[in-house]
Design a protein around this motif. Structure first.
Motif, short mmCIF file in Angstrom:
data_model
loop_
_atom_site.label_atom_id
_atom_site.label_comp_id
_atom_site.label_asym_id
_atom_site.label_seq_id
_atom_site.Cartn_x
_atom_site.Cartn_y
_atom_site.Cartn_z
N ASP A 203 57.28 51.85 -64.85
CA ASP A 203 56.79 52.20 -66.18
C ASP A 203 56.32 51.00 -66.97
N ALA A 204 56.76 49.79 -66.58
CA ALA A 204 56.32 48.58 -67.29
C ALA A 204 55.04 48.00 -66.69
N GLY A 205 54.51 48.65 -65.67
CA GLY A 205 53.30 48.15 -65.03
C GLY A 205 53.54 47.08 -64.00
N ASP A 206 54.83 46.81 -63.67
CA ASP A 206 55.14 45.83 -62.63
C ASP A 206 54.81 46.43 -61.26
N THR A 207 54.39 45.59 -60.34
CA THR A 207 54.00 46.02 -59.00
C THR A 207 55.00 45.51 -57.98
N LEU A 208 55.43 46.38 -57.09
CA LEU A 208 56.41 46.03 -56.08
C LEU A 208 55.73 45.28 -54.92
N LEU A 209 56.25 44.12 -54.60
CA LEU A 209 55.77 43.33 -53.47
C LEU A 209 56.92 43.10 -52.50
N GLU A 210 56.56 42.98 -51.23
CA GLU A 210 57.55 42.77 -50.18
C GLU A 210 57.19 41.49 -49.43
N ARG A 211 58.20 40.66 -49.17
CA ARG A 211 57.97 39.45 -48.38
C ARG A 211 58.02 39.83 -46.90
N ARG A 212 56.95 39.50 -46.19
CA ARG A 212 56.88 39.86 -44.78
C ARG A 212 57.79 38.96 -43.95
N PRO A 213 58.13 39.40 -42.73
CA PRO A 213 58.97 38.57 -41.85
C PRO A 213 58.33 37.21 -41.62
N PRO A 214 59.11 36.20 -41.26
CA PRO A 214 58.59 34.83 -41.16
C PRO A 214 57.56 34.61 -40.06
N SER A 215 57.52 35.48 -39.06
CA SER A 215 56.54 35.32 -38.00
C SER A 215 55.68 36.57 -37.90
N PRO A 267 45.29 51.78 -49.30
CA PRO A 267 46.28 51.68 -50.38
C PRO A 267 46.42 52.98 -51.16
N VAL A 268 47.67 53.29 -51.47
CA VAL A 268 47.98 54.43 -52.34
C VAL A 268 48.76 53.89 -53.53
N ARG A 269 48.22 54.11 -54.71
CA ARG A 269 48.86 53.64 -55.93
C ARG A 269 49.86 54.68 -56.43
N LEU A 270 51.09 54.25 -56.64
CA LEU A 270 52.16 55.16 -57.05
C LEU A 270 52.72 54.74 -58.39
N ARG A 271 52.98 55.72 -59.23
CA ARG A 271 53.81 55.51 -60.41
C ARG A 271 55.17 56.11 -60.12
N VAL A 272 56.22 55.34 -60.41
CA VAL A 272 57.55 55.84 -60.11
C VAL A 272 58.35 55.98 -61.41
N GLU A 273 59.42 56.75 -61.30
CA GLU A 273 60.26 57.01 -62.46
C GLU A 273 60.86 55.72 -63.01
#
Length: 316
Positions: A203-215, A267-273
């Motif tokens: 709700d704050a407009g922050d986007t979720l990012l994931e750090r990929r595995p090191p290799s 990409p699929v843009r999602l708004r979450v609760e």
């Protein structure tokens, strides 16, 4: 940086990189996220990971001194025979033959060596020629000259033979095959892959990012979560976020070509609760605010999607 990448592309990256990491100690002291952020968009990210690790080895295990012997230098992560030889030839005028991509092209044409340089038998011939031509004196000058000759005159698609200082003795030119050599790799059918990536926003407009595995592909970079094949988006959100998606919006697909793979990101843009709080692993996940600098590196396609999402946010 110049491995697999042209000079014109590298220059601005190099200038930013050495401004932030002017010596091996500062490079080793920085985090991998810092290094990958400086490398973002340049591709072949294993180079950045190896460079960072090599700096750490030099500082932590070698008292901050870069090895000055070929075999020792080749023990550092990411440093092969030609790279080690180039470092010592250019920095210490030591006599070592090099065989980077530009030099391979010059020697393959000059000696009319048939075949793909990546094949072991062809590489052995080229190494023998490289050793033959490397002088005992002025090694640094020769090494820089033959690399520049390949980069600027003995070019891949349009060799400028009229300007070449060794054209009179070039066997490929004399045989009329200078545009054919060196022979390319035999074409192989490239794999293709489609991946749904989730651009999750709270709700704050922050986007979720994931750090990929090191290799692996984009190892250590920040990316969007990938939706496993067969899993529904609502189920993914419930399991990982403890919240349901409020809205879903498909964005334009982004295509990216690797040397072995054609990748299509959907990409699929999602708004979450607002209560989305299932992501607890701070080493793997983070909520990114677009007004702040990215806290790590992202691959070019991910950066493109992030910019599109930011533009969409500004229009809302």
């Amino acid at each position: 940086m110049l491995q697999q990448t042209q000079v014109a592309t590298v220059v601005p990256y190099f200038e930013r990189f050495v401004a932030r990491c002017p010596d091996v100690a500062s490079l080793a002291a920085g985090s991998l996220d810092d290094v990958l952020a400086l490398w973002s968009g340049l591709g072949y990210y294993a180079r950045a990971r190896n460079l960072h690790r090599a700096a750490q080895v030099v500082v932590e295990e070698l008292d901050g001194k870069i090895p000055d012997q070929l075999d020792d230098l080749m023990q550092l992560p990411g440093v092969g025979r030609s790279t080690a030889a180039a470092i010592l030839a250019l920095s210490a005028n030591q006599r070592h033959a090099i065989l980077d991509g530009n030099v391979k092209r010059v020697l393959a044409r000059f000696h009319a060596v048939a075949g793909f340089p990546g094949e072991a038998a062809v590489a052995r011939k080229l190494w023998a020629h490289a050793e033959q031509h490397t002088p005992d004196m002025s090694v640094a000058d020769y090494t820089q000259a033959i690399m520049d000759l390949g980069a600027t005159v003995c070019a891949r698609g349009q060799p400028r033979c009229a300007e070449c200082p060794v054209a009179d003795d070039c066997k490929a030119r004399l045989q009329g095959v200078e545009r054919e050599l060196p022979h390319p790799r035999k074409k192989r059918k490239r794999a293709a892959r489609e991946v749904t990536v989730l651009v999750v926003q709270n709700d704050a407009g922050d986007t979720l990012l994931e750090r990929r595995p090191p290799s692996g592909i984009w190892g250590g970079l920040l990316s969007f979560p990938e939706l496993p094949n067969g899993q529904q988006i609502a189920a993914w959100c419930g399991h990982n976020l403890g919240a349901a998606p409020i809205s879903e919006e498909s964005l334009a697909s982004v295509e990216h070509a690797f040397t072995h793979l054609d990748l299509t990101l959907k990409p699929v843009r999602l708004r979450v609760e607002p209560r989305a709080a299932g992501v607890m692993d701070g080493d793997r996940w983070l909520w990114y605010k677009s007004a702040r600098p990215l806290p790590g590196g992202v691959a070019a396609p991910i950066g493109k999607i992030l910019r599109e999402v930011t533009q969409l946010e500004s229009l809302n």
